[in-house]
Scaffold this motif. Structure first.
Motif, short mmCIF file in Angstrom:
data_model
loop_
_atom_site.label_atom_id
_atom_site.label_comp_id
_atom_site.label_asym_id
_atom_site.label_seq_id
_atom_site.Cartn_x
_atom_site.Cartn_y
_atom_site.Cartn_z
N GLY A 178 32.82 13.02 7.47
CA GLY A 178 32.26 12.46 8.69
C GLY A 178 31.37 13.43 9.45
N GLY A 179 31.28 14.67 8.96
CA GLY A 179 30.41 15.65 9.59
C GLY A 179 31.08 16.57 10.60
N TYR A 180 32.39 16.56 10.66
CA TYR A 180 33.12 17.39 11.62
C TYR A 180 33.42 18.77 11.07
CZ TYR A 180 34.02 13.24 14.44
OH TYR A 180 33.88 12.13 15.22
N HIS A 181 33.53 19.75 11.97
CA HIS A 181 34.14 21.03 11.63
C HIS A 181 35.64 20.76 11.60
CE1 HIS A 181 30.37 22.97 12.39
NE2 HIS A 181 30.39 22.70 13.69
N VAL A 182 36.37 21.38 10.69
CA VAL A 182 37.80 21.11 10.56
C VAL A 182 38.57 22.43 10.52
CG1 VAL A 182 39.61 20.05 9.15
CG2 VAL A 182 37.35 18.98 9.29
N ILE A 183 39.64 22.48 11.27
CA ILE A 183 40.60 23.59 11.20
C ILE A 183 41.94 22.97 10.84
CG2 ILE A 183 41.85 25.36 12.50
CD1 ILE A 183 39.33 25.62 14.26
N VAL A 184 42.55 23.48 9.77
CA VAL A 184 43.89 23.05 9.37
C VAL A 184 44.83 24.17 9.79
CG1 VAL A 184 45.39 22.36 7.47
CG2 VAL A 184 42.95 21.83 7.38
N GLU A 185 45.86 23.82 10.53
CA GLU A 185 46.76 24.82 11.10
C GLU A 185 48.19 24.46 10.73
OE1 GLU A 185 49.81 26.01 13.74
OE2 GLU A 185 49.04 23.97 13.75
N GLY A 186 48.97 25.47 10.40
CA GLY A 186 50.38 25.22 10.16
C GLY A 186 50.98 26.18 9.15
N ILE A 187 52.26 25.99 8.90
CA ILE A 187 52.95 26.75 7.87
C ILE A 187 52.76 25.95 6.59
CG2 ILE A 187 55.16 27.67 7.09
CD1 ILE A 187 55.98 27.81 10.07
N LEU A 188 51.78 26.38 5.83
CA LEU A 188 51.36 25.65 4.64
C LEU A 188 51.82 26.41 3.40
CD1 LEU A 188 47.84 25.09 6.15
CD2 LEU A 188 49.54 23.30 5.83
N HIS A 245 34.33 21.92 -1.01
CA HIS A 245 33.49 21.83 0.19
C HIS A 245 32.19 22.59 0.00
CE1 HIS A 245 32.41 21.14 4.27
NE2 HIS A 245 32.41 22.42 4.57
N PRO A 246 31.05 21.91 0.16
CA PRO A 246 29.76 22.58 -0.07
C PRO A 246 29.35 23.53 1.06
CG PRO A 246 29.40 20.33 0.65
CD PRO A 246 30.89 20.50 0.48
N GLY A 247 29.95 23.38 2.21
CA GLY A 247 29.59 24.22 3.35
C GLY A 247 30.44 25.47 3.44
N PRO A 248 30.29 26.20 4.51
CA PRO A 248 31.09 27.42 4.68
C PRO A 248 32.57 27.11 4.88
CG PRO A 248 29.78 26.98 6.65
CD PRO A 248 29.38 25.97 5.63
N THR A 249 33.40 27.97 4.34
CA THR A 249 34.85 27.83 4.50
C THR A 249 35.42 29.20 4.84
OG1 THR A 249 35.29 28.25 2.17
CG2 THR A 249 35.02 25.94 2.83
N ALA A 250 36.59 29.20 5.43
CA ALA A 250 37.29 30.44 5.74
C ALA A 250 38.79 30.17 5.66
CB ALA A 250 36.92 30.95 7.13
N CYS A 251 39.54 31.17 5.31
CA CYS A 251 40.98 31.04 5.15
C CYS A 251 41.65 32.23 5.83
CB CYS A 251 41.31 31.01 3.65
SG CYS A 251 43.05 30.77 3.30
N VAL A 287 41.75 34.75 18.08
CA VAL A 287 40.75 33.69 18.26
C VAL A 287 39.36 34.21 17.96
CG1 VAL A 287 39.67 32.14 19.95
CG2 VAL A 287 42.17 32.36 19.87
N THR A 288 39.03 35.40 18.49
CA THR A 288 37.71 35.99 18.25
C THR A 288 37.49 36.25 16.76
OG1 THR A 288 37.70 36.99 20.44
CG2 THR A 288 36.25 37.98 18.80
N THR A 289 38.49 36.78 16.08
CA THR A 289 38.39 37.05 14.65
C THR A 289 38.12 35.76 13.88
OG1 THR A 289 39.82 38.98 14.78
CG2 THR A 289 39.65 37.92 12.63
N ILE A 290 38.88 34.73 14.18
CA ILE A 290 38.72 33.46 13.47
C ILE A 290 37.34 32.85 13.75
CG2 ILE A 290 39.54 31.06 13.33
CD1 ILE A 290 42.41 32.24 13.67
N LEU A 291 36.94 32.83 15.01
CA LEU A 291 35.64 32.24 15.36
C LEU A 291 34.48 32.97 14.69
CD1 LEU A 291 36.06 31.38 19.15
CD2 LEU A 291 35.85 29.78 17.24
N HIS A 292 34.51 34.29 14.70
CA HIS A 292 33.38 35.05 14.14
C HIS A 292 33.42 35.12 12.62
CE1 HIS A 292 31.45 36.22 17.86
NE2 HIS A 292 32.67 36.27 18.37
N THR A 293 34.59 35.29 12.04
CA THR A 293 34.69 35.36 10.58
C THR A 293 34.34 34.02 9.94
OG1 THR A 293 36.40 37.06 10.77
CG2 THR A 293 36.21 35.95 8.65
N SER A 294 34.76 32.93 10.57
CA SER A 294 34.52 31.60 10.02
C SER A 294 33.09 31.12 10.25
CB SER A 294 35.48 30.59 10.65
OG SER A 294 35.17 30.40 12.02
N GLY A 295 32.42 31.72 11.22
CA GLY A 295 31.08 31.26 11.58
C GLY A 295 31.08 30.22 12.67
#
Length: 157
Positions: free
Chosen positions: A37-47, A63-69, A125-133
């Motif tokens: 649908g064109g959304y940015h997605v964050i999956v959060e939890g004990i996975l 996923h063809p776009g950028p991803t981060a883990c 939060v800063t690490t996740i935002l900047h590393t993920s783009g």
């Protein structure tokens, strides 16, 4: 934001822990639908990798776009301390939690970032935002391009 705990415990009413759960595939389907649908997605939890690993690796690979883990690397004692401070902690004791805890349950994908337990919230939060783009990404809210009501509001704004 797709929260594993909410999807599993509230929507599906699964207790987790077994290999026959619906939650891993359900969460993967939610992620795919949001990404499609064109959304940015964050999956959060004990996975846990044993239950969620194949689904998460497939999502990352497809996923063809950028991803981060990211993996929050906390000890068992810190896990218990944080659980007890949660607003909505579930009524379980440390002995039950120990049976759920898996140290360094990494996904093992390239670029997986370990976040140490001594990192403060703002730095996480800063690490996740900047590393993920996501810090540089434009907000993704495709509703105005699909929904006549939102498109009308956008035109009058």
């Amino acid at each position: 934001m797709i929260e594993q705990d909410h999807a599993r415990r509230v929507i599906l009413r699964e207790h987790g822990g077994g290999d026959d759960g619906v939650a891993p595939g359900f969460i993967a389907a939610m992620v795919r639908a949001a990404l499609d649908g064109g959304y940015h997605v964050i999956v959060e939890g004990i996975l846990h990798t044993g239950q969620y690993g194949a689904h998460l690796r497939a999502l990352l690979a497809e996923h063809p776009g950028p991803t981060a883990c990211f993996y929050l690397d906390v000890t068992f004692d810190e896990t218990v301390r944080r659980h007890l401070r949660r607003e909505e902690s579930i009524p379980v004791g440390p002995e039950t939690m120990r049976s759920w805890y898996t140290a360094r349950d990494l996904l093992g994908v390239p670029g997986e970032v370990l976040i140490p337990e001594d990192m403060n919230f703002e730095d996480v939060v800063t690490t996740i935002l900047h590393t993920s783009g996501l810090a540089q990404a434009m907000p993704s809210a495709p509703c105005p391009t699909r929904c006549a009501r939102c498109a009308e509001k956008a035109e009058t704004a």
